[in-house]
Design a protein around this motif. Structure first.
Motif, short mmCIF file in Angstrom:
data_model
loop_
_atom_site.label_atom_id
_atom_site.label_comp_id
_atom_site.label_asym_id
_atom_site.label_seq_id
_atom_site.Cartn_x
_atom_site.Cartn_y
_atom_site.Cartn_z
N ALA A 1 1.31 6.73 1.93
CA ALA A 1 0.70 5.65 2.71
C ALA A 1 1.39 5.48 4.06
N ALA A 2 2.72 5.58 4.10
CA ALA A 2 3.45 5.39 5.36
C ALA A 2 3.07 6.46 6.37
N LYS A 3 2.94 7.72 5.92
CA LYS A 3 2.57 8.79 6.83
C LYS A 3 1.15 8.61 7.35
N LEU A 4 0.23 8.20 6.50
CA LEU A 4 -1.15 7.98 6.93
C LEU A 4 -1.24 6.89 7.99
N THR B 1 3.21 -2.68 8.05
CA THR B 1 3.71 -2.82 6.68
C THR B 1 2.60 -3.23 5.72
N MET B 2 1.76 -4.18 6.14
CA MET B 2 0.65 -4.62 5.29
C MET B 2 -0.36 -3.50 5.08
N LEU B 3 -0.59 -2.67 6.11
CA LEU B 3 -1.50 -1.54 5.95
C LEU B 3 -0.98 -0.57 4.89
N GLN B 4 0.31 -0.29 4.95
CA GLN B 4 0.90 0.61 3.96
C GLN B 4 0.78 0.05 2.55
#
Length: 477
Positions: free
Chosen positions: A440-443, A240-243
């Motif tokens: 962002a979620a897909k990446l 979640t933080m990465l997104q």
């Protein structure tokens, strides 16, 4: 890193024990046949170049702990027999003392009767009565009197000494394991800043971020923000933080248009990306709304591909001379909805690099500069490219060659650490199909899948190498 030695009847049972104890991410370090069966050494988060001394230390500590447990189990029957013997001696001594005390009491009673009948005993009887009345004589029961006397002092002291030595050795072993854990946790937290130790869960998350290919600085920040003690929940927090940390451009170039220049190293995919953007825009708004510009006059046949795109799409192509003025050329193209500028991929040591960079800077903010980041390049190369083109005033970045890469961590780290929004993503050579708006979620999800696949491949390759090594050695002999 967590290492452990397993012994089982066969290799299949040993691998099952490894999976149950260390999980599916464990790495088989070594295996050999012993008298008890198959002996397998497995480790979690194993890095062969730096973890060999720590692996040997953990296995040595495990062996010492098993030996201590074995000695304790061997002492248990002997201690039970000693306690039974001491209890029997205590009972026999208790019975003997009770008989002796009863005999003494009978003699004391006879003396009392004799003293009451004759006067020669009067002095003897009067002597205890001369004591003060405030200190009456205490009568102790036989059991209370004899228990302290019947206790086997030497055997008890020996048992206490053995227990104390065992506890001391166990405390030393626990201290060494604690020091080893603290060392591993503190060094896993940040290779460049060991003064900030992380918890065990945070260090595990840091290691997983490294598997994704993230830069240590970003991985440190992500791991330090993990709050959950459960590994699965902590990993969901990390994803979640990465997104949230990956910036994505809010404006869509293919719909809004404008003046856009693509910059980046040679072979990054700038010209092909311009062809995809132009084709998509022509399909939506027509050929009269697009114009192409190239700054590449330094290489032989540099703009032949772009000229082919302009001929196929039916859009004009403008080639800027070496000493030309980019601002004047852009002024003549104000009626176009989309102007795409292709730059030359020059090395920073090239004398023409500064000239091209100055032209891009003079164009001002009306010309948006997008940095093209090929996902097949190393993280340090992407960082260097960002630093080289940063003076031009970058507005975003484009991820190219997604279909050829096996790790997204480096490019995502550049976008997250520099706060450079991701504008477009390309995943193939086909025009105009292989171009998309980023999510962002897909990446992040794709980066995790790539990391898992790579880890599975390496584990399989390591297992095959370890399995074939004894056979190869035997054949050589």
């Amino acid at each position: 890193m967590k290492a452990k030695r397993f012994t089982a009847a066969n290799m299949q049972t040993a691998l099952r024990l490894v999976s149950q104890e260390l999980g599916p991410d464990a790495v088989i370090v070594s295996s050999r046949k012993t008298a008890e069966g198959m002996e397998v050494v497995a480790a979690l988060d194993y890095h062969s170049q730096s973890a060999a001394p720590e692996l040997e230390r953990q296995l040595q500590l495990q062996q010492e702990l098993e030996q201590a447990k074995t000695r304790q189990q061997q002492r248990a029957p002997a201690r039970t027999e000693q306690r039974a013997a001491r209890l029997q001696q205590a009972r026999e001594a208790d019975v003997g003392s009770q008989a002796s005390l009863a005999k003494v009491l009978r003699g004391f009673k006879n003396d009392q009767l004799t003293s009451a009948a004759g006067k020669p005993r009067a002095a003897a009887v009067a002597q205890p009565q001369s004591q003060p009345q405030s200190q009456p004589r205490r009568v102790v029961s036989p059991v209370q009197e004899e228990r302290p006397l019947a206790r086997p002092q030497p055997a008890a002291v020996s048992e206490v000494n053995d227990t104390g030595l065992y506890n001391h050795a166990l405390e030393q072993m626990q201290g060494q394991l604690r020091e080893l854990k603290d060392w591993m946790v503190s060094h896993n937290g940040s290779p460049w800043d060991t003064r900030r130790p992380l918890t065990w869960q945070q260090s595990q998350m840091w290691a997983r971020c490294q598997d994704l290919g993230l830069e240590p600085a970003w991985a440190d920040d992500i791991a330090a923000r993990v709050t959950s003690s459960d590994l699965d929940q902590a990993w969901q927090q990390v994803l979640t933080m990465l997104q949230d940390d990956i910036p994505v451009a809010s404006t869509q170039v293919l719909e809004r248009g404008g003046m856009v220049a693509l910059v980046g190293p040679t072979g990054a995919g700038k010209t092909t990306t311009i062809g995809k953007i132009a084709a998509q825009f022509v399909m939506r708004h027509g050929a009269g709304s697009v114009a192409l510009v190239t700054l590449d006059n330094y290489r032989v046949a540099a703009h032949d591909q772009l000229r082919s795109f302009s001929r196929i799409l039916g859009v004009p192509l403008h080639v800027l001379p070496v000493q030309g003025d980019l601002n004047k050329l852009l002024d003549t193209l104000k009626d176009k909805k989309l102007v795409l500028v292709d730059s030359a991929g020059l090395s920073s040591r090239d004398q023409h690099f500064d000239v091209q960079l100055a032209m891009l800077k003079q164009a001002g903010s009306r010309l948006k500069k997008l940095l093209v980041l090929p996902l097949t390049s190393q993280g340090r190369c992407l960082q260097e490219n960002y630093e080289l083109f940063k003076p031009a005033g970058l507005s975003g970045c484009v991820f190219t060659k997604l279909d050829e890469c096996f790790s997204l961590g480096a490019a995502m780290s550049v976008a997250a650490l520099t706060r450079l929004p991701v504008t477009l993503v390309t995943d193939g050579p086909h025009i105009p199909d292989d171009i998309h708006y980023p999510e962002a979620a897909k990446l992040v999800r794709l980066a995790e899948q790539m990391a898992r696949m790579a880890r599975t491949r390496w584990q399989a390759a390591t297992a095959m190498t370890e399995r074939s090594r004894p056979a190869a050695n035997t054949e050589y002999k």
